[in-house]
Design a protein around this motif. Structure first.
Motif, PDB file in Angstrom:
ATOM      1  N   GLN A  21       0.830  -1.205   0.000  1.00 16.00           N
ATOM      2  CA  GLN A  21       0.000   0.000   0.000  1.00 16.00           C
ATOM      3  C   GLN A  21       0.859   1.247   0.000  1.00 16.00           C
ATOM      4  O   GLN A  21       0.607   2.187  -0.762  1.00 16.00           O
ATOM      5  N   ALA A  25       0.940   3.521  -3.433  1.00 22.12           N
ATOM      6  CA  ALA A  25       0.342   4.853  -3.310  1.00 22.12           C
ATOM      7  C   ALA A  25       1.254   5.911  -3.920  1.00 22.12           C
ATOM      8  O   ALA A  25       0.801   6.962  -4.355  1.00 22.12           O
ATOM      9  N   LEU A  62      -5.498  -5.703  -1.298  1.00 26.51           N
ATOM     10  CA  LEU A  62      -4.950  -4.410  -0.888  1.00 26.51           C
ATOM     11  C   LEU A  62      -6.056  -3.370  -0.778  1.00 26.51           C
ATOM     12  O   LEU A  62      -6.148  -2.630   0.211  1.00 26.51           O
ATOM     13  N   TYR A  66      -7.493  -1.503   2.511  1.00 33.64           N
ATOM     14  CA  TYR A  66      -7.470  -0.040   2.532  1.00 33.64           C
ATOM     15  C   TYR A  66      -8.839   0.525   2.900  1.00 33.64           C
ATOM     16  O   TYR A  66      -8.959   1.388   3.778  1.00 33.64           O
ATOM     17  N   GLY A 107       0.512   5.996   1.602  1.00 30.25           N
ATOM     18  CA  GLY A 107      -0.555   5.014   1.476  1.00 30.25           C
ATOM     19  C   GLY A 107      -1.937   5.505   1.813  1.00 30.25           C
ATOM     20  O   GLY A 107      -2.902   4.766   1.710  1.00 30.25           O
ATOM     21  N   LEU A 110      -4.715   5.866  -1.502  1.00 29.99           N
ATOM     22  CA  LEU A 110      -4.626   4.748  -2.440  1.00 29.99           C
ATOM     23  C   LEU A 110      -5.752   4.760  -3.460  1.00 29.99           C
ATOM     24  O   LEU A 110      -5.525   4.504  -4.646  1.00 29.99           O
TER      25      LEU A 110
END
Length: 201
Positions: A21, A25, A62, A66, A107, A110
């Motif tokens: 992440q 990002a 992911l 997130y 991150g 994202l």
């Protein structure tokens, strides 16, 4: 013993996700290879395929991770006691601006970074983005409706439509901040948000 193994397994998977992440990002999805993530996480390649069947499966996990964290933070902001709903909503958008005004967002941005890119690469990731952003909009709509009920917010039209419009406004502002490398788009988005919700400056 089984509990310890399960805990260790979760730690390794979480470490891979957190590392991915942070890197993605900054660089995007396609530009980052698995070797870069695994080297940064200190994890062998075999371990990656133990948890994720492919890079796309990793990308989906992911995004799920997130949005789980994002929605938990949003629930905390919108559930604060001692503030009007208008104040809570403004705190959310101020947090958005603070997190994404920093060009190395660690991150925290994202969905903005990967949204357009992965929606065309993977149906699974597109659907994960769709679910996550729908969760954000639904929470904002409930908060706007509550603000209308308590009198701290005033809108014309439906709370869900308003929430959708505001979320799209801030997504667009985030993109413009990346393009222009200044925060003027966020300042305009905040001003527009106040106008749409009839909030005092």
């Amino acid at each position: 013993m089984n509990t310890a193994i399960s805990q260790q397994s979760g730690d390794v998977r979480g470490n891979i996700l957190a590392t991915g992440q942070r890197i993605m990002a900054g660089k995007g999805f396609s530009a980052v290879g698995l070797n870069e993530i695994l080297a940064a996480a200190g994890v062998p390649k075999g371990s990656f395929y133990h948890y994720f069947g492919s890079k796309d499966a990793f990308g989906e996990a992911l995004l799920e991770s997130y949005f789980e964290d994002y929605l938990a933070d949003l629930d905390q902001i919108l559930g604060r006691s001692g503030q009007s709903m208008a104040e809570r909503l403004l705190h959310y958008w101020q947090s958005w601006q603070d997190n994404q005004s920093v060009f190395d967002c660690q991150g925290k941005c994202l969905a903005v970074k990967l949204g357009a890119e992965v929606a065309d690469l993977s149906e699974a990731m597109r659907l994960s983005l769709k679910r996550g952003t729908a969760g954000i909009v639904e929470r904002l709509a409930r908060a706007i409706a509550a603000g209308v009920d308590e009198g701290s917010v005033r809108i014309e039209g439906d709370p869900l439509d308003m929430a959708q419009s505001l979320y799209q406004l801030w997504l667009g502002a985030s993109l413009m901040v990346k393009i222009t490398r200044n925060v003027q788009a966020f300042e305009i988005a905040m001003q527009t948000t106040r106008q749409m919700l009839h909030l005092a400056s």
